[in-house]
Design an enzyme around this catalytic site. Structure first.
Site, mmCIF file in Angstrom:
data_model
loop_
_atom_site.group_PDB
_atom_site.id
_atom_site.type_symbol
_atom_site.label_atom_id
_atom_site.label_comp_id
_atom_site.label_asym_id
_atom_site.label_seq_id
_atom_site.Cartn_x
_atom_site.Cartn_y
_atom_site.Cartn_z
ATOM 1 C CE1 TYR A 144 11.497 32.282 3.955
ATOM 2 C CE2 TYR A 144 11.542 30.309 3.791
ATOM 3 C CZ TYR A 144 11.238 31.176 3.228
ATOM 4 O OH TYR A 144 10.850 31.359 2.034
ATOM 5 C CE LYS B 118 -0.093 -0.776 5.299
ATOM 6 N NZ LYS B 118 -1.333 -1.020 6.186
ATOM 7 N NE ARG C 182 -6.237 0.130 11.182
ATOM 8 C CZ ARG C 182 -4.852 -0.068 11.230
ATOM 9 N NH1 ARG C 182 -4.489 0.823 10.430
ATOM 10 N NH2 ARG C 182 -4.513 -1.239 10.005
ATOM 11 C CG MET D 152 8.106 24.355 -0.355
ATOM 12 S SD MET D 152 7.399 24.451 -1.485
ATOM 13 C CE MET D 152 6.861 25.342 -0.639
HETATM 14 C C1 LIG Z 1 -0.473 -1.593 7.160
HETATM 15 C C2 LIG Z 1 -0.825 -2.734 7.193
HETATM 16 C C3 LIG Z 1 -0.327 -3.459 7.599
HETATM 17 C C4 LIG Z 1 1.548 -4.028 7.485
HETATM 18 O O1 LIG Z 1 2.172 -3.601 8.691
HETATM 19 P P1 LIG Z 1 3.517 -3.707 8.787
HETATM 20 O O2 LIG Z 1 3.398 -2.910 10.281
HETATM 21 O O3 LIG Z 1 3.946 -2.609 7.605
HETATM 22 O O4 LIG Z 1 4.330 -4.603 8.503
HETATM 23 C C5 LIG Z 1 -0.704 -5.263 7.561
HETATM 24 N N1 LIG Z 1 -1.972 -5.787 8.452
HETATM 25 C C6 LIG Z 1 -2.693 -4.304 7.695
HETATM 26 C C7 LIG Z 1 -3.821 -4.800 8.166
HETATM 27 C C8 LIG Z 1 -2.166 -3.083 7.537
HETATM 28 O O5 LIG Z 1 -2.777 -1.595 7.649
#
Ligand SMILES: *Cc1c(COP(=O)(O)O)cnc(C)c1O
Length: 380
Positions: free
Chosen positions: A261, A37, A136, A309
Site C-alpha cells: 500500500y 490476566k 494508579r 491487515m
Molecule cells: C500486571 C501486573 C503484575 C505483573 O507484572 P509483570 O511486570 O508482568 O511481572 C503485577 N502486579 C500488578 C498490580 C499488575 O497489574
C-alpha cells in the site's frame, strides 16, 4: 504448516515452568504468584495456569471479574484467584459467589465488601492495595489514615495480603523503587501479621531487596526481559513462544518496483519478494512497516513496505533459493528474534507484543516435562 491459519504459535510450557523456578529461587522464601490476566498475556490462561499449578504455584492474579469467572473452573477450589482491578460497583454478589478474592483499591470497595460479608454472615477474603506513588490503583494516604482511625470498617474481611505496585521496577537502579518500598513498609506495619506483596517481575528479579511474602510475576514467566530501560540487562529468562508465518507467494520484481500500500518501498535492485501470511490483524505491529525483520533459515529478510491487515512483504533476495517456496515457514519470533527485539523495533514493550498475539494462529503447547510424564501415564 497448519493449513488455513495465519501462523504457527508454539508455547513452551517447559520454558514457562523453568522461568517460574528461576523466579522462585530468586525470591525465596517468598512465594511466586502467576499473573495470568489478559489470557496469560495472550498465551492461554487455562493452559498456563495448569502448568504453573503442577510446578507448585499457589496464587493467581487476573485483572477483571470476567477473567476470574473464566479461569476459576480450571483451578482447585482452595487456590486463591485475585482480581487486581478491584471490586466494581455492584459486583459483590458475583465475586462472592465465584469465590474470587478482590483486590480492594478504595475505602468504598472496602465498605462494600465488608457489607457483603455481614449480609452473608461469614468472613470474605480480600487483598488491600495501597498507592505508594504510582497514582494508579489503591488506597491513598488519606484513606489509610481514615482506616487507621476506624479499623472496624474491615470487620468481616479476611485480609489475605497487603500489596502495592512499583512504578519503575523495570529499572532496578531507579531511586523511586527504594522510596516506594520504604513507604510500603511503613504502611504495612498498620496491618500486622498480614502477608505482603510488592514485586512484579522487575521487582522480583531485583537483587538486594526484601521481596515480602508473595511476588506477582507476569512477563518474566512468559520470557520477557524483567529489566529494560536505557541500559538493558541481559535477559535471564527462557523464551516461551515461537511464532512462524508462512510464505503465501513469491515474486521477482525489477529495480524500481513499488511494494505494498502506498508503494512506500521501492526496490533498489531486481528483488525477490515473499508475501507472508501475517498482518496487523494478527497483532503484528503495523509500525514495523519497512523496519522490522523476519528470518528464513537464520537469514534476515527485511520487512518491505507497509504491513497489511492479513499479510506483509519481506525482501528475500539474500535468502538461498531452496528455502523459498509457498508454505515455507518464516520465523517472526524465535531464536533469531526475541519478543523484546520485536518490541524495541516497534517502539513498544514485550507485554504489548504478547497480549496482541492473534487469534488466527495454530497454537500448540509443548508440555512441561512433569506434565508430559503424566500424559504418558494417562493421568488427567
Ligand atoms: C500486571 C501486573 C503484575 C505483573 O507484572 P509483570 O511486570 O508482568 O511481572 C503485577 N502486579 C500488578 C498490580 C499488575 O497489574
Amino acid at each position: 504448516m497448519q493449513h488455513g491459519t495465519a501462523a504457527t504459535l508454539r508455547i513452551d510450557l517447559g520454558a514457562l515452568v523453568a522461568n517460574y523456578a528461576l523466579i522462585a529461587r530468586q525470591v525465596a522464601p517468598a512465594a511466586v504468584a502467576g499473573v495470568v490476566k489478559a489470557d496469560a498475556y495472550g498465551l492461554g490462561a487455562a493452559e498456563v495456569s495448569q502448568a504453573l499449578l503442577a510446578a507448585g504455584c499457589r496464587h493467581f492474579f487476573v485483572a477483571h471479574l470476567c477473567e476470574a469467572t473464566a479461569l476459576k473452573p480450571h483451578l482447585p477450589a482452595d487456590i486463591p484467584l485475585y482480581i487486581l482491578n478491584g471490586l466494581p460497583p455492584g459486583a459483590q454478589a458475583a465475586c462472592a459467589a465465584l469465590g474470587a478474592v478482590p483486590v480492594l483499591n478504595s475505602l468504598v470497595q472496602i465498605d462494600d465488601w465488608a457489607a457483603a460479608a455481614r449480609s452473608r454472615g461469614r468472613a470474605l477474603p480480600a487483598v488491600i492495595q495501597v498507592d505508594t506513588g504510582m497514582s494508579r490503583l489503591g488506597l491513598t494516604p488519606d484513606e489509610l489514615a481514615i482506616l487507621r482511625d476506624q479499623p472496624h470498617r474491615l470487620d468481616g474481611i479476611a485480609l489475605q495480603l497487603i500489596m502495592t505496585h512499583l512504578a519503575c521496577a523495570d529499572e532496578p537502579d531507579d531511586a523511586f523503587n527504594r522510596e516506594q518500598r520504604d513507604r510500603f513498609d511503613a504502611i504495612a506495619s498498620q496491618f500486622p501479621g498480614v502477608p505482603r506483596s510488592i514485586d512484579n517481575s522487575g521487582g522480583a528479579m531485583a537483587t538486594g531487596v526484601r521481596h515480602g511474602d508473595v511476588v506477582r510475576a507476569g512477563i518474566a514467566l512468559y520470557g520477557g526481559a524483567p529489566h529494560g530501560g536505557p541500559d538493558p540487562h541481559p535477559n535471564p529468562m527462557q523464551a516461551v513462544i515461537a511464532l512462524d508465518a508462512y510464505i503465501l507467494q513469491l515474486r521477482t520484481v525489477p529495480a524500481g518496483a513499488g511494494v505494498g500500500y502506498g508503494l512506500t518501498h521501492r526496490c533498489d535492485r531486481p528483488s525477490h519478494i515473499a508475501t507472508l501470511s501475517v498482518g496487523y490483524a494478527d497483532g503484528w505491529p503495523r509500525h514495523l512497516s519497512s523496519r522490522g525483520s523476519a528470518y528464513i533459515g537464520g537469514v534476515r529478510a527485511p520487512i518491505v513496505g507497509r504491513v497489511s491487515m492479513d499479510s506483509m512483504a519481506i525482501d528475500v533476495t539474500d535468502v538461498p533459493d531452496h528455502l523459498l517456496h509457498p508454505g515455507a515457514s518464516v520465523e517472526l519470533i524465535g531464536p533469531h528474534q526475541t519478543i523484546d527485539a520485536v518490541a524495541a523495533q516497534a517502539d513498544t514493550i514485550s507485554y504489548e507484543i504478547l497480549t496482541r498475539l492473534g487469534h488466527r494462529y495454530a497454537r500448540s503447547y509443548l508440555p512441561a516435562p512433569a506434565a508430559a510424564a503424566d500424559q504418558r501415564s494417562g493421568k488427567p
